[in-house]
Design a protein around this motif. Structure first.
Motif, PDB file in Angstrom:
ATOM      1  N   GLU A 127      12.452   0.658   7.560  1.00  0.00           N
ATOM      2  CA  GLU A 127      11.149   1.196   7.150  1.00  0.00           C
ATOM      3  C   GLU A 127      10.296   1.656   8.324  1.00  0.00           C
ATOM      4  O   GLU A 127       9.314   2.378   8.139  1.00  0.00           O
ATOM      5  N   LEU A 128      10.644   1.268   9.554  1.00  0.00           N
ATOM      6  CA  LEU A 128       9.842   1.619  10.723  1.00  0.00           C
ATOM      7  C   LEU A 128      10.330   2.886  11.432  1.00  0.00           C
ATOM      8  O   LEU A 128       9.845   3.211  12.522  1.00  0.00           O
ATOM      9  N   GLU A 129      11.251   3.607  10.824  1.00  0.00           N
ATOM     10  CA  GLU A 129      11.828   4.775  11.503  1.00  0.00           C
ATOM     11  C   GLU A 129      10.769   5.815  11.849  1.00  0.00           C
ATOM     12  O   GLU A 129      10.764   6.380  12.950  1.00  0.00           O
ATOM     13  N   PHE A 130       9.850   6.075  10.924  1.00  0.00           N
ATOM     14  CA  PHE A 130       8.817   7.090  11.183  1.00  0.00           C
ATOM     15  C   PHE A 130       7.958   6.698  12.378  1.00  0.00           C
ATOM     16  O   PHE A 130       7.690   7.524  13.271  1.00  0.00           O
ATOM     17  N   ALA A 131       7.531   5.443  12.436  1.00  0.00           N
ATOM     18  CA  ALA A 131       6.661   4.981  13.527  1.00  0.00           C
ATOM     19  C   ALA A 131       7.372   5.083  14.872  1.00  0.00           C
ATOM     20  O   ALA A 131       6.813   5.595  15.851  1.00  0.00           O
TER      21      ALA A 131
END
Length: 604
Positions: free
Chosen positions: A286-290
């Protein structure tokens, strides 16, 4: 012991702050003694086993002072205490004639204590105390020469303007600029910490169940992390918050050395490394964008800082720009942990150590050069062999040229970026371009100040403490090779050779006058964001709020009372008319009753 390590520098600076004017020479030594004791405790702490220590603060909410001893904190704490102590020794000579020594030593030591609190705190709330201490001390030290009466304390060419932009900044203005920019990032960081506490009832970084939080939040987890990272972004002067870092050079050079090596700006990068170490983003999709955003923001900041440093004419501003470039690399490489795991954090942390020692050395040399030449700008000095040796060692160890220290770390970074297939060769290309420019401007600094620059009269008076401090600082870079040496690929060797060529070319041709160079030297006019655009937006809001307030006053004091008066009059009018009708009705009803009663009486 950990608490003593953190607070001793501040405690030992209090006598200097109170009575420095009476015993200025002796009391300065007391402040340095506090730094030395903290350094000794940091050495002892470094050899302790990994552990956490907690002291209850607000038991009802489960909030405590929690200190952690792990690989990152023990190493960073030792680095911070060591550099602060050597810069303190250097300051004994560099600042001995200053008119504000009590202020300087109190906030210099508080700066160190605040960073140590950030380094060893596992609890985010106690970490914030150190975080805000860094902001307060940076404001006090950047604006140390608050009277703005010395040209050497300015940044930029005094009196120069480009259109509406004033291209010079005083210490008092730069201090305000720094703390106001930092506050922009601190507020969303506070909100993110509040969200984390609301979800977990826990603020200890090492024990928070990060995986569960982020999996439950889904894509919103990237938003929470980016809010949390706004504090490190502004503290570490990443784009578009980089401008305060350049004008912060109005402070004493000793402050610049501490700020750019192991405190303040390093705090942002260090916090990102610590968070990533325990979040383990390689297990949280879930942290790929950040992490993708941080990767490219770091690379962009790094390239921007390198280009600006390549054209800078001021010694300290060049070094400040190079710090921005290095911090961008640290953020970018740490973000690679999402794809490659903990090895990326270790590489970024090794680079932080190398950069801290080399940059502290270069700033201390720059301070000595400014003392000797009475100029902020590049110019050649003679008869300063130790300063030349220290600069040569620091620039070679930081440039990435084989076989010096940074080469082994940067080769590892290059390999990770080479295997980052999601974005093609764009990240690797940006990294390599930045590395070439980085090597060139380090050589430019060496060349213009010792080999090719305009020669000026030099005034030196021994300055044994100053020379000993930066020479010892740079010599610690050489043994680090034993810790970072590793096998490298053929491509890394080729890149190292290219960096060496760029370094040599810049030694022989350190300057080239052009409009592009002037544009880069003017920092691509990014200061317009701070000095024109944001203030203009603020003025528009002030204008709108002023007239809105006037409209509200007019409405409240004229329109509303008049409206109520009219309504009241109308109600009274209606009431008066109804009363008349009511009397007429009652009289009519009474006469009717009397008539009916008379009729009944007559009838019956």
């Amino acid at each position: 012991m950990i608490i003593a390590l953190i607070i001793l520098p501040t405690i030992f600076s209090i006598p200097t702050a109170i009575a420095w004017y009476l015993w200025r020479k002796n009391l300065a030594i007391v402040s340095v003694l506090g730094l030395f004791l903290s350094f000794i405790l940091a050495i002892y702490t470094y050899n302790l086993p990994d552990s956490t220590v907690s002291y209850q603060w607000i038991p009802q909410l489960g909030i405590s002072f929690t200190f952690i001893l792990d690989y990152l904190s023990k190493t960073m704490g030792l680095l911070t205490a060591f550099i602060a102590f050597l810069i303190g020794v250097y300051s004994l000579e560099y600042m001995k004639h200053d008119y504000r020594l009590g202020w300087y030593w109190f906030f210099f030591n508080t700066f160190t204590s605040s960073m140590l609190l950030v380094v060893y705190s596992d609890n985010l709330l106690s970490l914030l105390i150190g975080w805000e201490g860094l902001g307060l001390a940076s404001w006090a030290l950047i604006g140390h020469w608050f009277m703005d009466d010395d040209e050497l304390s300015y940044v930029g060419e005094i009196g120069r303007r480009v259109w509406k932009l004033k291209m010079f900044w005083s210490p008092s203005f730069s201090a305000w600029r720094a703390i106001s920019t930092i506050r922009i990032g601190d507020m969303p960081m506070f909100f993110a910490i509040a969200v984390i506490f609301a979800l977990t009832k826990n603020l200890n970084v090492s024990s928070i169940d990060w995986h569960t939080i982020f999996k439950d939040l889904g894509f919103a987890s990237s938003i929470v992390l980016l809010f949390l990272m706004m504090g490190p972004f502004t503290k570490s002067a990443q784009l578009p918050f980089s401008e305060w870092l350049m004008t912060a050079m109005t402070g004493p050079t000793t402050v610049s050395a501490l700020l750019h090596s192991a405190t303040m700006v390093a705090a942002g990068a260090y916090l990102f490394m610590r968070l990533s170490w325990y979040i383990e983003p390689w297990n949280v999709h879930e942290l790929e964008f950040a992490y993708t955003l941080i990767l490219f923001l770091g690379l962009a900041s790094s390239l921007y800082g390198a280009l600006v440093a390549l054209a800078c004419r001021e010694r300290k501003v060049l070094l400040a720009s190079s710090t921005l470039s290095s911090l961008g690399i640290m953020f970018a490489v740490t973000s690679l942990s999402f794809w490659f795991g903990r090895i990326a954090i270790i590489l970024a942390f090794y680079y932080l150590i190398i950069h801290a020692l080399a940059k502290a050395t270069l700033f201390l040399v720059a301070g000595h050069l400014i003392h000797a030449t009475h100029s902020r700008f590049h110019c050649r000095v003679r008869k300063m062999p130790l300063a030349f040796v220290a600069t040569l060692i620091a620039t070679l160890c930081l440039s990435g040229i084989p076989p010096f220290t940074a080469y082994w770390v940067k080769s590892g970074m290059e390999e990770l970026l080479h295997h980052l297939e999601e974005f093609g060769y764009y990240p690797l290309s940006l990294f390599l371009l930045t590395s070439v420019i980085y090597s060139a401007f380090l050589a430019k600094f060496l060349s213009l100040n010792f080999l090719k620059g305009k020669e000026v009269e030099t005034h030196t008076h021994g300055e044994i403490l100053m020379q000993s401090s930066y020479l010892l600082m740079c010599l610690t870079l050489l043994p680090l090779i034993a810790y970072v040496v590793r096998e490298v690929s053929e491509s890394s060797v080729i890149v190292g050779i290219i960096l060496a060529i760029a370094y040599v070319l810049a030694l022989f041709k350190p300057t080239y006058e052009s409009r592009v160079g002037q544009f880069l030297s003017d920092r691509m006019y990014l200061m317009a964001l701070n000095d024109l655009i944001v203030p203009s937006i603020g003025k528009v809001f002030i204008f709108l709020s002023y007239y809105f307030d006037k409209a509200v006053d007019l409405f409240a004091h004229s329109v509303i009372p008049e409206m109520f008066e009219n309504v009241s009059n109308a109600i009274r009018s209606v009431q008066r008319k109804r009363l008349t009708k009511y009397v007429e009705f009652v009289i009519g009803l009474l006469f009717t009753i009397l008539l009916i009663a008379g009729w009944f009486e007559w009838k019956f």
